[in-house]
Motif scaffolding. Sequence first.
Motif, PDB file in Angstrom:
ATOM      1  N   UNK A  27       0.587 -22.516  -7.679  1.00 28.87           N
ATOM      2  CA  UNK A  27       1.266 -22.283  -6.656  1.00 28.87           C
ATOM      3  C   UNK A  27       2.328 -21.276  -7.105  1.00 28.87           C
ATOM      4  N   UNK A  28       2.968 -21.188  -7.974  1.00 29.31           N
ATOM      5  CA  UNK A  28       4.196 -20.425  -8.818  1.00 29.31           C
ATOM      6  C   UNK A  28       3.558 -18.933  -8.837  1.00 29.31           C
ATOM      7  N   UNK A  29       2.057 -18.879  -9.337  1.00 26.51           N
ATOM      8  CA  UNK A  29       1.589 -17.742  -9.380  1.00 26.51           C
ATOM      9  C   UNK A  29       1.443 -16.921  -8.102  1.00 26.51           C
ATOM     10  N   UNK A  30       1.227 -17.633  -7.116  1.00 20.72           N
ATOM     11  CA  UNK A  30       0.916 -16.902  -5.863  1.00 20.72           C
ATOM     12  C   UNK A  30       2.047 -15.799  -5.745  1.00 20.72           C
ATOM     13  N   UNK A  31       3.380 -16.067  -6.020  1.00 19.34           N
ATOM     14  CA  UNK A  31       4.418 -15.318  -5.597  1.00 19.34           C
ATOM     15  C   UNK A  31       4.024 -13.984  -6.288  1.00 19.34           C
ATOM     16  N   UNK A  32       3.579 -13.918  -7.619  1.00 19.04           N
ATOM     17  CA  UNK A  32       3.662 -12.838  -8.300  1.00 19.04           C
ATOM     18  C   UNK A  32       2.270 -11.909  -7.917  1.00 19.04           C
ATOM     19  N   UNK A  33       1.189 -12.618  -7.157  1.00 16.78           N
ATOM     20  CA  UNK A  33       0.159 -11.898  -6.524  1.00 16.78           C
ATOM     21  C   UNK A  33       0.480 -11.460  -5.396  1.00 16.78           C
ATOM     22  N   UNK A  34       1.379 -11.850  -4.577  1.00 18.04           N
ATOM     23  CA  UNK A  34       2.053 -11.396  -3.273  1.00 18.04           C
ATOM     24  C   UNK A  34       2.635  -9.927  -3.658  1.00 18.04           C
ATOM     25  N   UNK A  35       3.398 -10.134  -4.737  1.00 18.69           N
ATOM     26  CA  UNK A  35       4.171  -9.047  -4.977  1.00 18.69           C
ATOM     27  C   UNK A  35       3.354  -7.759  -5.402  1.00 18.69           C
ATOM     28  N   UNK A  36       2.191  -8.145  -6.118  1.00 23.45           N
ATOM     29  CA  UNK A  36       1.221  -7.182  -6.725  1.00 23.45           C
ATOM     30  C   UNK A  36       0.784  -6.510  -5.506  1.00 23.45           C
ATOM     31  N   UNK A  37       0.284  -7.246  -4.443  1.00 22.75           N
ATOM     32  CA  UNK A  37      -0.413  -6.475  -3.333  1.00 22.75           C
ATOM     33  C   UNK A  37       0.534  -5.918  -2.585  1.00 22.75           C
ATOM     34  N   UNK A  38       1.554  -6.402  -2.132  1.00 26.01           N
ATOM     35  CA  UNK A  38       2.579  -5.440  -1.196  1.00 26.01           C
ATOM     36  C   UNK A  38       3.013  -4.385  -1.810  1.00 26.01           C
ATOM     37  N   UNK A  39       3.608  -4.531  -3.192  1.00 25.21           N
ATOM     38  CA  UNK A  39       3.965  -3.479  -3.691  1.00 25.21           C
ATOM     39  C   UNK A  39       2.895  -2.304  -3.937  1.00 25.21           C
ATOM     40  N   UNK A  40       1.817  -2.604  -4.476  1.00 22.08           N
ATOM     41  CA  UNK A  40       0.530  -1.640  -4.468  1.00 22.08           C
ATOM     42  C   UNK A  40       0.520  -0.859  -3.280  1.00 22.08           C
ATOM     43  N   UNK A  41       0.247  -1.617  -2.061  1.00 23.93           N
ATOM     44  CA  UNK A  41       0.260  -1.204  -0.683  1.00 23.93           C
ATOM     45  C   UNK A  41       1.071  -0.184  -0.377  1.00 23.93           C
ATOM     46  N   UNK A  42       2.356  -0.441  -0.726  1.00 24.57           N
ATOM     47  CA  UNK A  42       3.545   0.544  -0.439  1.00 24.57           C
ATOM     48  C   UNK A  42       3.807   1.608  -1.738  1.00 24.57           C
ATOM     49  N   UNK A  43       2.719   1.699  -2.471  1.00 23.03           N
ATOM     50  CA  UNK A  43       2.701   2.574  -3.323  1.00 23.03           C
ATOM     51  C   UNK A  43       3.694   2.466  -4.554  1.00 23.03           C
ATOM     52  N   UNK A  44       4.304   1.232  -4.701  1.00 28.49           N
ATOM     53  CA  UNK A  44       5.176   1.028  -5.679  1.00 28.49           C
ATOM     54  C   UNK A  44       4.780   0.752  -7.289  1.00 28.49           C
ATOM     55  N   UNK A  45       4.036   1.690  -7.796  1.00 27.62           N
ATOM     56  CA  UNK A  45       3.828   1.315  -9.014  1.00 27.62           C
ATOM     57  C   UNK A  45       4.485   1.706 -10.181  1.00 27.62           C
ATOM     58  N   UNK A  46       5.640   1.111 -10.163  1.00 26.74           N
ATOM     59  CA  UNK A  46       6.833   1.435 -11.153  1.00 26.74           C
ATOM     60  C   UNK A  46       6.720   0.582 -12.339  1.00 26.74           C
ATOM     61  N   UNK A  47       7.649   0.853 -13.369  1.00 23.78           N
ATOM     62  CA  UNK A  47       7.961  -0.269 -14.694  1.00 23.78           C
ATOM     63  C   UNK A  47       7.790  -1.728 -14.222  1.00 23.78           C
ATOM     64  N   UNK A  48       8.448  -1.959 -13.288  1.00 22.19           N
ATOM     65  CA  UNK A  48       8.805  -3.469 -12.995  1.00 22.19           C
ATOM     66  C   UNK A  48       7.274  -4.063 -12.274  1.00 22.19           C
ATOM     67  N   UNK A  49       6.700  -3.067 -11.383  1.00 24.97           N
ATOM     68  CA  UNK A  49       5.258  -3.612 -11.187  1.00 24.97           C
ATOM     69  C   UNK A  49       4.284  -3.679 -12.257  1.00 24.97           C
ATOM     70  N   UNK A  50       4.380  -2.927 -13.030  1.00 26.49           N
ATOM     71  CA  UNK A  50       3.326  -2.805 -14.254  1.00 26.49           C
ATOM     72  C   UNK A  50       3.619  -3.928 -15.245  1.00 26.49           C
ATOM     73  N   UNK A  51       4.794  -4.366 -15.469  1.00 28.86           N
ATOM     74  CA  UNK A  51       5.255  -5.426 -15.881  1.00 28.86           C
ATOM     75  C   UNK A  51       4.893  -6.817 -15.394  1.00 28.86           C
ATOM     76  N   UNK A  52       5.036  -6.798 -14.069  1.00 24.56           N
ATOM     77  CA  UNK A  52       4.615  -8.188 -13.276  1.00 24.56           C
ATOM     78  C   UNK A  52       3.032  -8.323 -13.377  1.00 24.56           C
ATOM     79  N   UNK A  53       2.350  -7.067 -13.012  1.00 27.26           N
ATOM     80  CA  UNK A  53       0.801  -7.092 -13.148  1.00 27.26           C
ATOM     81  C   UNK A  53       0.482  -7.315 -14.533  1.00 27.26           C
ATOM     82  N   UNK A  54       1.107  -6.721 -15.489  1.00 25.96           N
ATOM     83  CA  UNK A  54       0.420  -7.177 -16.902  1.00 25.96           C
ATOM     84  C   UNK A  54       0.551  -8.646 -17.107  1.00 25.96           C
TER      85      UNK A  54
END
Length: 142
Positions: A27-54
């Motif tokens: 359940x806790x991991x879903x929030x990271x997944x949704x962050x990744x999908x939403x930010x990728x969709x918006x083109x936000x592949x910044x350092x924060x995105x990379x850190x969370x994705x990694x």
Amino acid sequence: MNIINVKNKIIGLENKVFDFFKSSKQKNHFSYYFYITENFRQGNINDEFKKIYTYFYVMNRSGLKRPEHFNEYFKLLKNKETNLTVILKKLYKIPRQNNSHALLLSFATKLMHTVDNSLPIYDRNISTILDLPKIKDNNLDL
């Protein structure tokens, strides 16, 4: 195999999937997944995105600690690459921490799924749920 056996196998599979996702850790991991999908969709592949994705996809545990891996991986992601062969070959060429080369099927499918969430992820969690063979790093003659 008759229809009743197939139906029972599907019901058993559905129960395994439900049990897997209802655990508090998942359940806790879903929030990271949704962050990744939403930010990728918006083109936000910044350092924060990379850190969370990694973190979410546990990229550091597989020997993918070299900057070359991260740079190439996120370049492929930014370019929205979905050709599995292209991804595997490009990542294979970069040696891991121990100087070995590996087919990174799990990470390739995660990249593809991020680009197009209709594409499946194949990793140890999925192989466990579906009772499929575990993924092993294989050598590739490129």
